[in-house]
Design an enzyme around this catalytic site. Sequence first.
Site, PDB file in Angstrom:
ATOM      1  CB  CYS A   1     -33.094  14.811  29.029  1.00  0.00           C
ATOM      2  SG  CYS A   1     -31.974  16.205  28.800  1.00  0.00           S
TER       3      CYS A   1
ATOM      4  CB  CYS B   1     -22.277  15.552  20.929  1.00  0.00           C
ATOM      5  SG  CYS B   1     -20.682  16.074  21.632  1.00  0.00           S
TER       6      CYS B   1
ATOM      7  CE  LYS C   1     -22.854  10.469  18.175  1.00  0.00           C
ATOM      8  NZ  LYS C   1     -23.629  10.840  17.024  1.00  0.00           N
TER       9      LYS C   1
ATOM     10  CG  HIS D   1     -31.820  14.053  23.553  1.00  0.00           C
ATOM     11  ND1 HIS D   1     -32.911  13.590  24.261  1.00  0.00           N
ATOM     12  CD2 HIS D   1     -31.075  14.789  24.438  1.00  0.00           C
ATOM     13  CE1 HIS D   1     -32.832  14.019  25.506  1.00  0.00           C
ATOM     14  NE2 HIS D   1     -31.742  14.760  25.634  1.00  0.00           N
TER      15      HIS D   1
END
Length: 390
Positions: free
Chosen positions: A86, A209, A331, A335
């Site tokens: 990431c 998540c 959030k 992502h």
Amino acid sequence: MRDAYLVGAGQTAFGSMPSESYRSLFATAFDRAIDSVPGGLDPRSIDEAVIGALGVGGRQLGLAGPAITEHLGLHGVPCSRIENACAASGYAVRQAVQAVQSGMADVVLAGGVEVMTDLSDDVTNYWLGVSGETEWERLTGTTFAGVYAQMASAYLDRYDATAEHLSMVAVKNHANGAKNPHAHLGFECSLEDATGAPTVAEPLTLYHCCPTSDGAAAVLVASEDVVEEYTADPVRIAGVGAASDRVGLFQRDTYTGIPASELAANRAYEAAGIEPDDLDVAEVHDCFSIAELLAYEDLGLCDRGEAHTLLEEGTTDPDGAIPVNTSGGLKSKGHPIGATGAGQLGECYHQLTGEAGDRQVEDAEIGLAHNVGGSGGAAVVHVLEREGAA
């Protein structure tokens, strides 16, 4: 070493775009970055390119960088691909800064891209899992959410924070993301929504998540020798810090912090000559709500175990002392793994140049972008400073 500056930043919307290719997504981000340069920038002046991508689904694992640059028409430009889970494009920007500081390049394109929503849930979970320790985490069935749930459980057990504080992170970031036209989940949520949502991995609910997203982001880094050609309002990359750690959570000494983040932040602060209290705005890696609480402490915004007080006091709200994740964060904004770090830097750039629209933080002069790979196997922190800031 020469100073390095951000002179432009662009990104696609983050969301579900399975009909898009990684090439077309990055081309859009690139065009928007070029268009954002105040004085204009001829793509032929780009000396080097660095692209971040995990390669979810196995697409173009080899020579992914050159596959993108040839699509952009940057023929002959040397290009590297960075994979640090990431943190891929955060590290890509770091490499661009190093190229400029060393004198090897005057203008470098850096960014990242990921396409994730054209796969089945099982395949997507597999690819998310590759950022964890292979033998004892991924192959034994531990999910990415499961790893962060262990961190959340340990943190809530040790300190005074509660699951409601995890939900407060979600509420804040959704409120910010609702003002961001690029956000994947651009809507507000209530404390009840977040707390009462289905459990993903105890104590994390669905609203704790980040979503699985497609998207791309790009920035343009220029040297002090040429920056005046591109802008009269430069944003200096004042400090960069990076660190790595054990890939598996179970291998580390603590579950209630990310040591690589703390080390990277301290290195960035030292290079920039600032303290955490000097920050005006920050984008932190909140793949799960617990990750934002950990980031507050790892980045020195508060003492250990005190992250929840920042939420309660409104310190990290848009009108607080240190607004955090004005973009909506991972959030709400989304992502797309390879694009996240460059997207964070883009938000900081727009905040410091006064171009963040409804999300604008008043008089922002110093910003921070914090990008984490996996559950903390890698971390990179950039400190940005509007030229002339104290």
